[in-house]
Design an enzyme around this catalytic site. Structure first.
Site, mmCIF file in Angstrom:
data_model
loop_
_atom_site.group_PDB
_atom_site.id
_atom_site.type_symbol
_atom_site.label_atom_id
_atom_site.label_comp_id
_atom_site.label_asym_id
_atom_site.label_seq_id
_atom_site.Cartn_x
_atom_site.Cartn_y
_atom_site.Cartn_z
ATOM 1 N N GLU A 1 0.813 -1.229 0.000
ATOM 2 C CA GLU A 1 0.000 0.000 0.000
ATOM 3 C C GLU A 1 0.849 1.283 0.000
ATOM 4 O O GLU A 1 0.622 2.187 0.792
ATOM 5 C CB GLU A 1 -0.963 -0.023 1.197
ATOM 6 C CG GLU A 1 -1.868 -1.255 1.189
ATOM 7 C CD GLU A 1 -2.681 -1.439 2.467
ATOM 8 O OE1 GLU A 1 -2.648 -0.553 3.334
ATOM 9 O OE2 GLU A 1 -3.332 -2.490 2.592
ATOM 10 N N ASN B 1 1.902 -5.012 -3.233
ATOM 11 C CA ASN B 1 0.552 -5.462 -2.879
ATOM 12 C C ASN B 1 -0.285 -4.246 -2.500
ATOM 13 O O ASN B 1 0.184 -3.370 -1.773
ATOM 14 C CB ASN B 1 0.678 -6.415 -1.680
ATOM 15 C CG ASN B 1 -0.624 -7.055 -1.254
ATOM 16 O OD1 ASN B 1 -1.318 -7.648 -2.080
ATOM 17 N ND2 ASN B 1 -0.959 -6.956 0.025
ATOM 18 N N HIS C 1 -10.444 -6.304 -1.783
ATOM 19 C CA HIS C 1 -11.461 -6.073 -0.746
ATOM 20 C C HIS C 1 -12.640 -5.369 -1.421
ATOM 21 O O HIS C 1 -12.655 -4.148 -1.564
ATOM 22 C CB HIS C 1 -10.883 -5.218 0.387
ATOM 23 C CG HIS C 1 -9.819 -5.925 1.163
ATOM 24 N ND1 HIS C 1 -10.090 -7.040 1.929
ATOM 25 C CD2 HIS C 1 -8.488 -5.711 1.273
ATOM 26 C CE1 HIS C 1 -8.970 -7.465 2.493
ATOM 27 N NE2 HIS C 1 -7.978 -6.684 2.106
ATOM 28 N N GLU D 1 -6.077 -10.959 -1.003
ATOM 29 C CA GLU D 1 -6.899 -10.689 0.192
ATOM 30 C C GLU D 1 -8.381 -10.594 -0.153
ATOM 31 O O GLU D 1 -9.094 -9.732 0.366
ATOM 32 C CB GLU D 1 -6.442 -9.379 0.862
ATOM 33 C CG GLU D 1 -4.965 -9.326 1.191
ATOM 34 C CD GLU D 1 -4.549 -8.074 1.958
ATOM 35 O OE1 GLU D 1 -5.409 -7.339 2.457
ATOM 36 O OE2 GLU D 1 -3.326 -7.841 2.050
ATOM 37 N N ASP E 1 -12.207 -10.543 -0.317
ATOM 38 C CA ASP E 1 -13.485 -10.716 0.385
ATOM 39 C C ASP E 1 -14.503 -9.783 -0.254
ATOM 40 O O ASP E 1 -14.136 -8.838 -0.952
ATOM 41 C CB ASP E 1 -13.390 -10.547 1.910
ATOM 42 C CG ASP E 1 -12.671 -9.286 2.373
ATOM 43 O OD1 ASP E 1 -12.608 -8.310 1.609
ATOM 44 O OD2 ASP E 1 -12.184 -9.284 3.519
#
Ligand code: G3I
Length: 374
Positions: free
Chosen positions: A175, A218, A254, A283, A285
């Protein structure tokens, strides 16, 4: 490199032939009899790993339950049974693994790496250079630039060196850009104090400590082609031109059903793939606005299932996207309700570990891709 045909590219005739041929092995006999693997890791094509974050630390510390991974036997059983890759959710972040200047706490991270070896799983290391979850001694410390450089290099050499040969992919830089595609020059202590050149050094030091690990950028919000992913696209080209050992670009994933599906995900991954990089989903979801009774409607579950499926299909379709990780697989331990109080039900299993339609959509898609590989 993908070792199987793209789903959708296999002709029906080829599929029929592969199923009708006389079975040459028990596995083939199973296929002929209509048997299909019933776990994500077994359903996946060869060379494609399906992962989960391993719950612990972070928001779990404020919850009325013991640290999940060491204590929840049913949870551990499913981590082993369903997944071929694991990512420490918090246990390798600076504040956990390096809590004091001269103290490393390797216990929880060691336990995950050992578990992974016992269950033939890959490990994604997360993370070495981030603006968040750094210990107070680091963020509040009164260090000179030279001291900070030494601190980062020593940390990388110590942590990456300890797990050398046991971690397949490292999120070296996490990030580092904001939503406008600007480097986080004030939030990220390393970039603020040492300048952007420290990013290349972090990759070089990680590569020196473990030459076999694949080294990634990432981030979230980079699923589409946008200002932030454009910034990575430019940066990785500059770094590769300078011979910096950058191997991959990963999208966290996300998602919220509020904002729709990133329809250009595959095109975005493909442009990084075309630079000779690995790509990965790290990651995933999919959260949603919950009705008053907190139970998603069948329609909401169907939309969520389609998001999971499309995300997986995009990764499967890209040549070097071989690692697909969920940020947890059960609502019991999801970070989502802690950060987004009106949203939830973001994972593929309920709090009681019952499979949702989203789980079934992943299983079905993996099985189809595996059959197409034959
Ligand atoms: O640091 C504070 C501490 O000072 C305070 O006393 C305590 C009281 O609540 O909270 C502490 O912060 C917690 C933090 O973890 C530090 O461990 C937060 O409440 C807690 O919500 C946080 O959760 C983790 C989060 O990263 C932090 O950003 C989650 O468990 C973890 O799932 C989540 O994971 C991140 C990935 O690493 C990177 N990508 C996004 C993803 C989801 O946010």
């Amino acid at each position: 490199m993908k070792r199987y045909a793209r789903p959708g590219l296999l002709s029906l005739a080829a599929l029929a032939t592969s199923i009708c041929l006389a079975p040459a092995s028990p596995a083939a006999a199973g296929v002929a009899a209509g048997w299909q693997p019933d776990t994500l890791r077994e359903a996946a094509p060869d060379g494609f790993v399906v992962g989960t974050a391993v719950a612990g630390g972070g928001h779990h510390e404020d919850m009325p339950y013991p640290d999940p991974f060491p204590n929840d036997r049913k949870y551990r059983h499913l981590v082993a049974k369903e997944f071929s890759s694991v990512s420490p959710e918090n246990q390798m972040k600076w504040e956990f693994i390096h809590p004091e200047p001269d103290v490393y706490d390797f216990g929880p991270a060691d336990a995950i790496v050992k578990f992974a070896a016992q269950h033939d799983q890959q490990v994604r290391g997360h993370t070495l250079m981030w603006h968040s979850q750094n210990p107070e001694w680091l963020e509040q410390g009164d260090y000179t630039p030279e001291e900070l450089r030494t601190i980062l290099r020593d940390h990388i050499k110590t942590v990456v060196g300890r797990y050398a040969g046991q971690i397949d992919q490292w999120d070296v830089a996490n990030e580092i850009f904001d939503g406008s595609g600007n480097l986080r020059t004030s939030e990220n202590i390393w970039i603020r104090e040492l300048g952007p050149g420290i990013i290349a050094d972090a990759f070089r030091w990680t590569h020196e400590a473990d030459p076999d690990a694949l080294l990634f950028f990432n981030d979230y919000g980079v699923e589409s082609i946008n200002a932030k992913s454009d910034a990575y696209y430019r940066l990785v080209q500059e770094l590769k031109a300078d011979g910096v050992p950058v191997d991959g670009f990963s999208v966290q994933g996300h998602l919220s059903t509020r904002y729709g599906f990133p329809g250009d995900l595959q095109a975005n991954l493909e442009r990084f793939d075309a630079l000779g990089l690995e790509t990965a989903v790290t990651e995933l979801d999919v959260r949603m606005d919950l009705p008053n009774d907190a139970e998603p409607t069948p329609e909401q579950e169907a939309v969520q299932a389609s998001y999971y499926q499309r995300f997986l299909q995009a990764c499967l379709a890209v040549e070097n996207c071989d690692s697909f990780t969920l940020w947890g697989f059960t609502d019991k331990y999801s970070w989502v309700p802690v950060f987004f109080p009106d949203e939830g039900s973001a994972t593929v299993m309920t709090e009681e570990f019952e499979r949702k339609p989203a789980y079934d959509s992943l299983l079905e898609t993996l099985n189809a891709a595996r059959l197409a590989q034959r």
